[in-house]
Design an enzyme around this catalytic site. Structure first.
Site, PDB file in Angstrom:
ATOM      1  N   CYS A   2       0.832  -1.208   0.000  1.00 12.75           N
ATOM      2  CA  CYS A   2       0.000   0.000   0.000  1.00 12.75           C
ATOM      3  C   CYS A   2       0.866   1.257   0.000  1.00 12.75           C
ATOM      4  O   CYS A   2       1.995   1.256   0.466  1.00 12.75           O
ATOM      5  CB  CYS A   2      -0.875   0.032   1.248  1.00 12.75           C
ATOM      6  N   ARG A  27       5.043   0.547  -5.976  1.00 12.10           N
ATOM      7  CA  ARG A  27       4.989  -0.370  -4.823  1.00 12.10           C
ATOM      8  C   ARG A  27       4.025  -1.523  -5.074  1.00 12.10           C
ATOM      9  O   ARG A  27       3.996  -2.488  -4.329  1.00 12.10           O
ATOM     10  CB  ARG A  27       4.565   0.400  -3.561  1.00 12.10           C
ATOM     11  N   TRP A  74      -2.799  -2.522  -1.668  1.00  9.23           N
ATOM     12  CA  TRP A  74      -2.326  -3.853  -2.071  1.00  9.23           C
ATOM     13  C   TRP A  74      -3.047  -4.806  -1.140  1.00  9.23           C
ATOM     14  O   TRP A  74      -2.732  -4.887   0.051  1.00  9.23           O
ATOM     15  CB  TRP A  74      -0.810  -3.923  -1.902  1.00  9.23           C
ATOM     16  N   ASN A 100      -1.791   1.495   5.931  1.00 14.31           N
ATOM     17  CA  ASN A 100      -0.845   0.541   5.334  1.00 14.31           C
ATOM     18  C   ASN A 100      -0.373  -0.361   6.471  1.00 14.31           C
ATOM     19  O   ASN A 100       0.116   0.116   7.482  1.00 14.31           O
ATOM     20  CB  ASN A 100       0.348   1.279   4.702  1.00 14.31           C
ATOM     21  N   GLY A 101      -0.565  -1.674   6.304  1.00 15.03           N
ATOM     22  CA  GLY A 101      -0.129  -2.607   7.353  1.00 15.03           C
ATOM     23  C   GLY A 101      -1.181  -3.679   7.557  1.00 15.03           C
ATOM     24  O   GLY A 101      -2.118  -3.808   6.777  1.00 15.03           O
ATOM     25  N   GLU A 482      19.710 -16.359  -7.136  1.00 15.96           N
ATOM     26  CA  GLU A 482      19.201 -15.029  -7.517  1.00 15.96           C
ATOM     27  C   GLU A 482      18.711 -15.045  -8.955  1.00 15.96           C
ATOM     28  O   GLU A 482      17.671 -14.465  -9.273  1.00 15.96           O
ATOM     29  CB  GLU A 482      20.278 -13.976  -7.317  1.00 15.96           C
ATOM     30  N   LYS A 486      14.900 -14.010 -10.141  1.00 16.84           N
ATOM     31  CA  LYS A 486      14.687 -12.929 -11.114  1.00 16.84           C
ATOM     32  C   LYS A 486      13.790 -13.415 -12.239  1.00 16.84           C
ATOM     33  O   LYS A 486      12.843 -12.750 -12.635  1.00 16.84           O
ATOM     34  CB  LYS A 486      16.042 -12.482 -11.660  1.00 16.84           C
ATOM     35  N   GLU A 489      10.083 -14.240 -10.983  1.00 16.40           N
ATOM     36  CA  GLU A 489       9.258 -13.153 -10.427  1.00 16.40           C
ATOM     37  C   GLU A 489       8.811 -12.165 -11.503  1.00 16.40           C
ATOM     38  O   GLU A 489       7.808 -11.468 -11.318  1.00 16.40           O
ATOM     39  CB  GLU A 489       9.974 -12.416  -9.308  1.00 16.40           C
ATOM     40  N   HIS A 505      20.919 -36.384  -7.237  1.00 20.31           N
ATOM     41  CA  HIS A 505      20.282 -37.000  -6.060  1.00 20.31           C
ATOM     42  C   HIS A 505      18.767 -36.835  -6.075  1.00 20.31           C
ATOM     43  O   HIS A 505      18.124 -36.790  -5.028  1.00 20.31           O
ATOM     44  CB  HIS A 505      20.886 -36.406  -4.785  1.00 20.31           C
ATOM     45  N   LYS A 604       7.101  -3.866  -4.049  1.00 19.97           N
ATOM     46  CA  LYS A 604       8.523  -3.517  -3.975  1.00 19.97           C
ATOM     47  C   LYS A 604       9.064  -3.671  -2.562  1.00 19.97           C
ATOM     48  O   LYS A 604      10.174  -4.137  -2.359  1.00 19.97           O
ATOM     49  CB  LYS A 604       8.741  -2.069  -4.437  1.00 19.97           C
TER      50      LYS A 604
HETATM   51  C1  AGP Z   1      13.471  -9.279  -5.402  1.00 21.32           C
HETATM   52  O1  AGP Z   1      13.547  -8.936  -6.763  1.00 21.32           O
HETATM   53  C2  AGP Z   1      12.205  -8.790  -4.730  1.00 21.32           C
HETATM   54  N1  AGP Z   1      11.969  -7.439  -5.003  1.00 21.32           N
HETATM   55  C3  AGP Z   1      12.174  -9.197  -3.277  1.00 21.32           C
HETATM   56  O2  AGP Z   1      12.624 -10.533  -3.163  1.00 21.32           O
HETATM   57  C4  AGP Z   1      13.021  -8.321  -2.333  1.00 21.32           C
HETATM   58  O3  AGP Z   1      14.393  -8.542  -2.582  1.00 21.32           O
HETATM   59  C5  AGP Z   1      12.681  -8.720  -0.897  1.00 21.32           C
HETATM   60  O4  AGP Z   1      11.310  -8.472  -0.688  1.00 21.32           O
HETATM   61  C6  AGP Z   1      13.497  -7.941   0.142  1.00 21.32           C
HETATM   62  O5  AGP Z   1      13.248  -6.567   0.020  1.00 21.32           O
HETATM   63  P1  AGP Z   1      14.228  -5.539   0.794  1.00 21.32           P
HETATM   64  O6  AGP Z   1      15.591  -5.736   0.197  1.00 21.32           O
HETATM   65  O7  AGP Z   1      13.653  -4.183   0.545  1.00 21.32           O
HETATM   66  O8  AGP Z   1      14.210  -5.928   2.255  1.00 21.32           O
END
Ligand code: AGP
Length: 609
Positions: A2, A27, A74, A100-101, A482, A486, A489, A505, A604
């Site tokens: 949010c 966001r 969100w 937000n929360g 990683e 990427k 996602e 295995h 984000k």
């Molecule tokens: C990765 O591409 C995502 N955006 C997500 O995994 C992100 O790295 C994770 O939510 C941690 O966010 P932060 O680094 O702001 O704590």
């Protein structure tokens, strides 16, 4: 996640609120709304879907007035819908608010309020907060808020308009970020700095349960008991353009192209390339501290956790310190007994990830020294950690972390080098030599970015893949984690990272004709082993793309395609190898027509648990 904005001052609030919400759109959200005092009433406009839907409604039904709040939602409690979108109000129409929360005890509070005769219209936890404060309100907004937050459990950032106090906005937060600032035309509140940067660069970060009362004349602060307090402000010096897309089609491509600069800006904070020396006073440890470290723990979520996996390699290899890297949401529920001499590195781009904040607080409570690696000045993690090693990636708008990952790994490498220097586990000559190699990294990145068409072409042939495996050993295995995240996602293609030696295995059962396997082989010392693993999958039908540095005939012989990065010290290979892997994910997503910067279901900064 949010987004919240608010403004009270001179001029029409609506365009300011909409502009702020557009800045926060990165966001991630699924509905939006605003509420403005129009001189007689608090008038709301809200709608499901994109901000454009709200703007269309406002075009036909505008609201005049110079005090208002706005929200992009969100969804957490209650599906994305008109009725569940914010703002929400109380039965008696005394107030409206945005949130937000997550309120963890909303069910109990809701049933208490229903027993008192409250009528609920939505499925949200937010409406419970509005009805609760409405129920407690006896004419004094501050009293109602201080009483209300004592009953709330969970996380909240609230901006509230009271009908009886029309040109003021009341704000309070706990475990959910909020920043306020006073500009040329009035007072602003937002979930994140970019939403107010065009009005003021001097911002105040709200602390937990602190209350801000915004009026056209200024901002007053109170503690959770309603006692006035003083709060300073922080001057933000990065420019708004840094948070804009420019000529790029997507923020993600812009941010990948910014990686050489982000790397250099971050490294230069901690290293003198000219004298090939570390800036020892930039690191928060004395020689005595460094010698007394018995164990390092690293926590983070998602990409931040993956950066931590590389950090683990660096601390153990260079500084010879036992290291654990753990996902923050697991760490916070672990039953660890912390020993004296432990140091916790807390990795977070936003500095607002709820799981990482909670894990850090748990460790702090146990007396562990915490060092944040963070990209946002004034964020919760940056403020609460004992020390901070900032990354200088600049604002990262795309949900997919790219330059933040690179700069996190940079800081972790240099932190490990610093501890190694102080503990005497690496010679000055080796440090100078590694710093010399670091200096050539940006050029190696630029080369890969400039030749990105090769990766775009490969993606144009492979984007129909249903499953992709990334395999590697050691540092390459951490990198594979990683790379897999990427790809999945932003392209929604199922992908897994696997230790190359572990495939046989069990998971190798999934390999069939045409399965795409991306084999990371940047570690010369492990190349022969990885070559055998490549052959194991190739003979079972896999199409293998190799990613190597320099000449590796063993690897080349078994791969259908090979991407090469400049030869460099194996420890530094991730700084280069991550570029083609990020570009691959980007182009696969573009080929599939995905929403590259705002992937479905993602936010984000995950400020809820
Ligand atoms: C990765 O591409 C995502 N955006 C997500 O995994 C992100 O790295 C994770 O939510 C941690 O966010 P932060 O680094 O702001 O704590």
């Amino acid at each position: 996640m949010c987004g919240i904005v608010g403004f009270t001052g001179v001029g029409n609030a609506t365009p300011i609120l909409i502009e702020g919400l557009e800045t926060l759109a990165y966001r991630g959200y699924d509905s939006a709304g605003i509420a403005v005092w129009d001189g007689e009433n608090i008038v709301m406009r809200k709608e499901k879907g994109q901000l454009q839907n709200l703007k269309d409604i406002l075009a036909s039904e505008p609201i005049g007035g110079s005090c208002g709040i706005g929200h992009t939602r969100w969804a957490t409690h209650g599906e994305p819908s008109y009725i569940n979108s914010h703002p929400h109000g109380d039965d008696k129409k005394q107030l409206v608010l945005v949130h937000n929360g997550i309120i963890e005890n909303y069910v109990k509070l809701k049933s208490m309020l229903i027993d008192k005769g409250c009528n609920f219209v939505s499925d949200t936890d937010t409406e419970v907060v509005a009805q609760l404060i409405g129920d407690l309100y006896k004419g004094d907004p501050l009293a109602a808020i201080t009483a209300g937050i004592r009953l709330l459990e969970g996380s909240f950032a609230l901006a509230i308009l009271f009908r009886d106090d029309p040109d003021r906005i009341y704000c309070v937060c706990k475990d959910s970020p909020m920043v306020v600032g006073y500009g040329r035309d009035g007072a602003h509140i937002a979930s994140d700095i970019p939403a107010m940067l065009s009005y003021t660069r001097d911002v105040t970060f709200m602390g937990d349960k602190q209350i801000a009362v915004l009026s056209p004349e200024g901002i007053a602060f109170y503690d959770e008991f309603g006692t006035p307090i003083d709060k300073g402000s922080t001057h933000i010096d990065w420019d708004l353009d840094a948070a804009k897309k420019g000529s790029y089609e997507h923020y993600m491509m812009k941010e990948i192209c910014e990686e050489p600069v982000a790397f250099r800006k971050t490294a230069e904070q901690y290293v003198s390339f000219k004298y090939r020396k570390l800036k020892t006073d930039c690191f928060p440890w004395s020689e005595e501290d460094a010698q007394s470290i018995k164990r390092i723990r690293i926590i983070g979520c998602g990409t931040a956790y993956h950066a931590g996996l590389l950090g683990k390699k660096y601390f153990s290899t260079l500084a010879k310190i036992p290291v654990e890297a753990e996902i923050a949401s697991e760490f916070r529920y672990s039953d660890y007994t912390f020993e004296p001499g432990e140091m916790l590195f807390v990795i977070s781009q936003s500095g607002e990830t709820a799981d990482t904040i909670a894990a850090m607080r748990m460790a702090k409570q146990a007396g562990v020294k915490t060092v944040a690696v963070c990209n946002v000045i004034g964020s919760t993690i940056a403020r609460e950690a004992d020390d901070v090693l900032f990354t200088y990636a600049g604002p990262e708008i795309a949900v997919a972390a790219t330059k933040s990952y690179l700069t996190q790994v940079t800081v972790l490498f240099l932190a490990a080098l610093s501890l190694a220097e102080v503990r005497g586990t690496v010679t000055e000559e080796r440090i100078a030599s590694l710093i010399t190699e670091l200096a050539s990294i940006p050029a190696g990145m630029e080369k890969l970015i400039d030749s990105r068409e090769e990766i775009q072409y490969f993606a144009s042939r492979e984007f129909v893949a249903q499953h992709v495996f990334f395999i590697g050993r050691g540092i390459d295995c951490a990198l594979a984690m990683e790379a897999a995240l990427k790809l999945k996602e932003i392209s929604y293609i199922h992908s897994e990272a696997y230790a190359a030696g572990e495939l046989k295995h069990g998971t190798i059962a999934l390999i069939e004709d045409g399965t795409l396997v991306i084999a990371l082989a940047t570690q010369g010392s492990l190349a022969a082993k990885t070559a055998s693993n490549i052959e194991e999958v190739r003979v079972r039908g896999a199409k293998v793309l190799g990613l190597t540095n320099g000449e590796m005939p063993d690897v080349d012989a078994h791969c259908a395609n090979v991407w090469r990065i400049d030869k460099t010290n194996e420890l530094l290979a991730p700084f280069l190898a991550i570029i083609p892997l990020q570009l691959f994910a980007y182009y696969m997503a573009v080929q599939k027509g995905c929403s590259v910067d705002k992937p479905r279901n993602l936010a984000k900064s995950v400020t809820v648990e």
